[in-house]
Design a protein around this motif. Structure first.
Motif, mmCIF file in Angstrom:
data_model
loop_
_atom_site.group_PDB
_atom_site.id
_atom_site.type_symbol
_atom_site.label_atom_id
_atom_site.label_comp_id
_atom_site.label_asym_id
_atom_site.label_seq_id
_atom_site.Cartn_x
_atom_site.Cartn_y
_atom_site.Cartn_z
ATOM 1 N N ASP A 1 0.877 -1.240 0.392
ATOM 2 C CA ASP A 1 -0.209 0.540 -0.047
ATOM 3 C C ASP A 1 0.978 1.154 -0.153
ATOM 4 O OD1 ASP A 1 -1.884 2.230 1.040
ATOM 5 O OD2 ASP A 1 -3.477 0.734 1.252
ATOM 6 N N ASP A 2 0.795 2.316 -0.405
ATOM 7 C CA ASP A 2 1.605 3.229 -1.027
ATOM 8 C C ASP A 2 0.809 4.361 0.370
ATOM 9 O OD1 ASP A 2 -1.368 4.390 -1.392
ATOM 10 O OD2 ASP A 2 -0.983 4.532 -3.794
ATOM 11 N N GLU A 3 0.606 4.044 1.498
ATOM 12 C CA GLU A 3 -0.519 4.872 1.997
ATOM 13 C C GLU A 3 0.583 4.130 4.172
ATOM 14 O OE1 GLU A 3 -4.067 5.978 3.649
ATOM 15 O OE2 GLU A 3 -4.817 6.112 0.998
ATOM 16 N N ASP B 1 2.115 -16.285 2.210
ATOM 17 C CA ASP B 1 1.320 -16.897 2.156
ATOM 18 C C ASP B 1 -0.137 -15.956 1.036
ATOM 19 O OD1 ASP B 1 1.799 -19.459 3.570
ATOM 20 O OD2 ASP B 1 2.878 -18.879 4.747
ATOM 21 N N ILE B 2 0.014 -14.871 2.032
ATOM 22 C CA ILE B 2 -1.404 -13.934 1.711
ATOM 23 C C ILE B 2 -0.262 -12.472 1.313
ATOM 24 C CG2 ILE B 2 -3.124 -13.276 2.532
ATOM 25 C CD1 ILE B 2 -3.340 -15.158 4.363
ATOM 26 N N VAL B 3 -0.636 -12.031 -0.034
ATOM 27 C CA VAL B 3 -0.113 -10.707 -0.315
ATOM 28 C C VAL B 3 -1.451 -9.716 0.086
ATOM 29 C CG1 VAL B 3 0.517 -9.379 -2.370
ATOM 30 C CG2 VAL B 3 1.193 -11.681 -1.930
ATOM 31 N N ILE B 4 -1.895 -9.149 0.878
ATOM 32 C CA ILE B 4 -2.472 -7.278 1.087
ATOM 33 C C ILE B 4 -2.184 -6.767 -0.117
ATOM 34 C CG2 ILE B 4 -3.964 -6.584 2.597
ATOM 35 C CD1 ILE B 4 -3.892 -8.430 4.404
ATOM 36 N N THR B 5 -2.988 -6.369 -0.869
ATOM 37 C CA THR B 5 -2.233 -5.044 -2.029
ATOM 38 C C THR B 5 -3.720 -4.148 -2.746
ATOM 39 O OG1 THR B 5 -1.174 -4.518 -3.559
ATOM 40 C CG2 THR B 5 -2.744 -6.764 -3.779
ATOM 41 N N ASP B 6 -3.350 -3.230 -2.384
ATOM 42 C CA ASP B 6 -4.304 -1.577 -2.550
ATOM 43 C C ASP B 6 -4.493 -1.988 -3.421
ATOM 44 O OD1 ASP B 6 -5.910 0.075 -2.799
ATOM 45 O OD2 ASP B 6 -3.751 1.806 -2.132
ATOM 46 N N LEU B 7 -5.326 -1.703 -4.947
ATOM 47 C CA LEU B 7 -5.742 -1.321 -5.758
ATOM 48 C C LEU B 7 -5.166 -0.743 -6.970
ATOM 49 C CD1 LEU B 7 -7.101 -3.522 -7.895
ATOM 50 C CD2 LEU B 7 -9.242 -1.931 -7.906
ATOM 51 N N MET B 8 -5.569 1.107 -5.866
ATOM 52 C CA MET B 8 -4.850 1.688 -6.800
ATOM 53 C C MET B 8 -3.764 2.520 -6.814
ATOM 54 S SD MET B 8 -7.746 1.808 -8.716
ATOM 55 C CE MET B 8 -6.795 3.311 -9.632
ATOM 56 N N MET B 9 -2.520 2.085 -7.053
ATOM 57 C CA MET B 9 -0.795 2.826 -6.951
ATOM 58 C C MET B 9 -0.080 3.334 -7.888
ATOM 59 S SD MET B 9 0.230 -0.606 -3.746
ATOM 60 C CE MET B 9 0.249 -1.415 -5.434
ATOM 61 N N ASP B 10 0.094 3.976 -7.970
ATOM 62 C CA ASP B 10 1.322 4.522 -8.666
ATOM 63 C C ASP B 10 2.466 3.855 -9.550
ATOM 64 O OD1 ASP B 10 0.144 7.063 -8.687
ATOM 65 O OD2 ASP B 10 1.700 7.490 -7.532
#
Length: 454
Positions: free
Chosen positions: A11-13, A50-59
């Motif tokens: 996440d970019d935040e 095992d798990i990747v939690i990723t923001d959808l909107m990133m530069d």
């Protein structure tokens, strides 16, 4: 299971990802952070998640690109998409691309925890199923045969499995005595109960009776609580005494009484305990010679050998080599995370012609070493000779160009490996046999690159 689960937060935040990491760590998960997709890719190249939690909107590389990268590179991580409320349609699109689920940032974090727990449970079940499939496939592969000799062994084993008679399995070290024991147990009426295996050779003489009979609290120095022995643990199931020929003569009389009476007493107690087990024993020793030399009790031999089954060495069932080579290659490739698809013809000829004095155990060790050394999806004879894979075989020992130092090294490495195999890779007992310290043995294992995984 939580502590074994590794999660990557992308996440970019900064504040959000650090807060989420703190929440996950408090729940017992291992969590790392990446501020964008490219940083996440670098992290996944050096660590498995095992798990990747990723923001959808990133530069740059956004969440959708990251999911596609994971899918294209066959990375086993499951993805959860983080999205704002207004981007739910994009999240649904991400699920079509392979994401597991999505989480809206403004929602209660507990919802995200629920999704993570679902993945943890799915991964747990997948691992259990994969392990079960591997065990079943491995068991089938080890018992599949084109050899008439081994086929007759299996037929006899199946016959005795339907009874409760004591069985003695004879055969060279590494020939598959434990596999045959499992086969008899699985074909018996006790298959739903436990199979307890005891390597008698690996037990120090001072601990044999404690291991077999258990002890009461305070029965000797260091016995802080009551402990059941192997006889008692096998109640209702099968007891396998491997290398029974190595049990000291002084302990054999007591073991004979326990087998005859199906009754034991824990050390430090006079209270008899009834035990009901099916007994299977195995040895690679010449029992007849040991009896003649008064090293093994004749009455114990007759008690444990109602039926005797002798397993042929691998050199007498070479028809089975192609299947065993294929099985061990697939197993090694999976465990070492390599994709070995081919063995060249010259190397296969050597594998099929070699006599394997160490039997199936040696074949497995050779295939593991070949897999470790492989640099692409195939293995050649050049690979084997470059890394001395077969240097301790009869064929390569004929090389007269070796220096005395090199010949000594080969002989020492071979003998150390044989002693380790014999002792189930117990370093202390092997060091004692070799009459060196455990530290010296450890240094030799490292020097000769001996695989001590067992």
């Amino acid at each position: 299971m939580k502590s074994e689960t590794k999660i990557l937060i992308v996440d970019d935040e900064k504040n959000f990802r650090e807060l989420l990491r703190a929440i996950l760590k408090k729940r017992g998960y291992k969590a790392d952070c990446a501020q964008n997709g490219l940083e996440a890719v670098r992290a996944m190249k050096s660590e498995e998640y095992d798990i990747v939690i990723t923001d959808l909107m990133m530069d740059g590389m956004n969440g959708m690109d990251l999911i596609k990268y994971i899918k294209e590179n066959k990375i086993k991580s499951r993805c959860i998409i983080i999205t704002a409320y207004g981007s739910i349609e994009n999240a649904v699109e991400a699920i079509k691309e392979g994401a597991f689920s999505y989480f809206i940032k403004s929602n209660n974090p507990q919802e995200l925890i629920f999704e993570i727990e679902k993945i943890v449970e799915i991964n747990k079940l997948s691992k259990e199923n994969e392990m079960l499939r591997s065990q079943i496939y491995g068991f089938d592969a080890m018992l599949s045969t084109k050899s008439e000799k081994y086929s007759n062994v299996l037929k006899l084993a199946e016959k005795v499995a339907s009874t409760d008679v004591n069985v003695l399995i004879l055969g060279e070290s590494g020939s598959g005595k434990e596999i045959l024991t499992k086969y008899i147990h699985m074909k018996s009426s006790r298959r739903e109960n436990v199979l307890v295996s005891v390597n008698c050779h690996a037990l120090p003489e001072t601990l044999i009776e404690s291991e077999l009979y258990g002890h009461e609290k305070g029965s000797f120095t260091g016995s802080e609580g009551m402990r059941k022995g192997r006889f008692e643990s096998a109640d209702g199931g099968t007891l396998f005494l491997d290398e029974i020929g190595d049990i000291p003569l002084v302990s054999q009389a007591k073991i004979l009484r326990s087998i005859e009476n199906k009754e034991i007493e824990r050390i430090g107690s006079n209270e008899p305990i009834k035990v009901d087990f099916r007994l299977i024993c195995a040895t690679n020793r010449n029992i007849s010679r040991d009896i003649a030399e008064k090293k093994f009790r004749e009455d114990l031999y007759y008690r444990i050998s109602t039926v005797t089954i002798e397993i042929p060495p691998l050199r007498e069932r070479k028809e089975d080599l192609p299947l065993l080579i294929e099985f061990f290659m697939e197993q090694s490739s999976r465990e070492l995370k390599k994709d070995i698809r081919h063995i060249d013809d010259n190397l296969m000829k050597v594998l099929l012609s070699y006599d394997y004095p160490g039997n199936i155990r040696e074949l497995k060790n050779i295939i593991e070493r070949l897999t470790v050394m492989a640099e692409d999806d195939s293995i050649s004879l050049e690979d084997a000779t470059q890394y001395n894979i077969f240097l301790d075989s009869n064929e390569y020992e004929k090389n007269s160009n070796l220096s005395l130092k090199e010949a000594r090294t080969i002989a020492e490495r071979k003998y150390i490996k044989e002693v380790l195999d014999k002792n189930d890779f117990n370093m202390e007992i092997s060091a004692k046999t070799l009459q060196i310290s455990s530290r010296q043995l450890y240094n030799k294992v490292k020097e000769y690159e001996i695989n001590i995984k067992h």
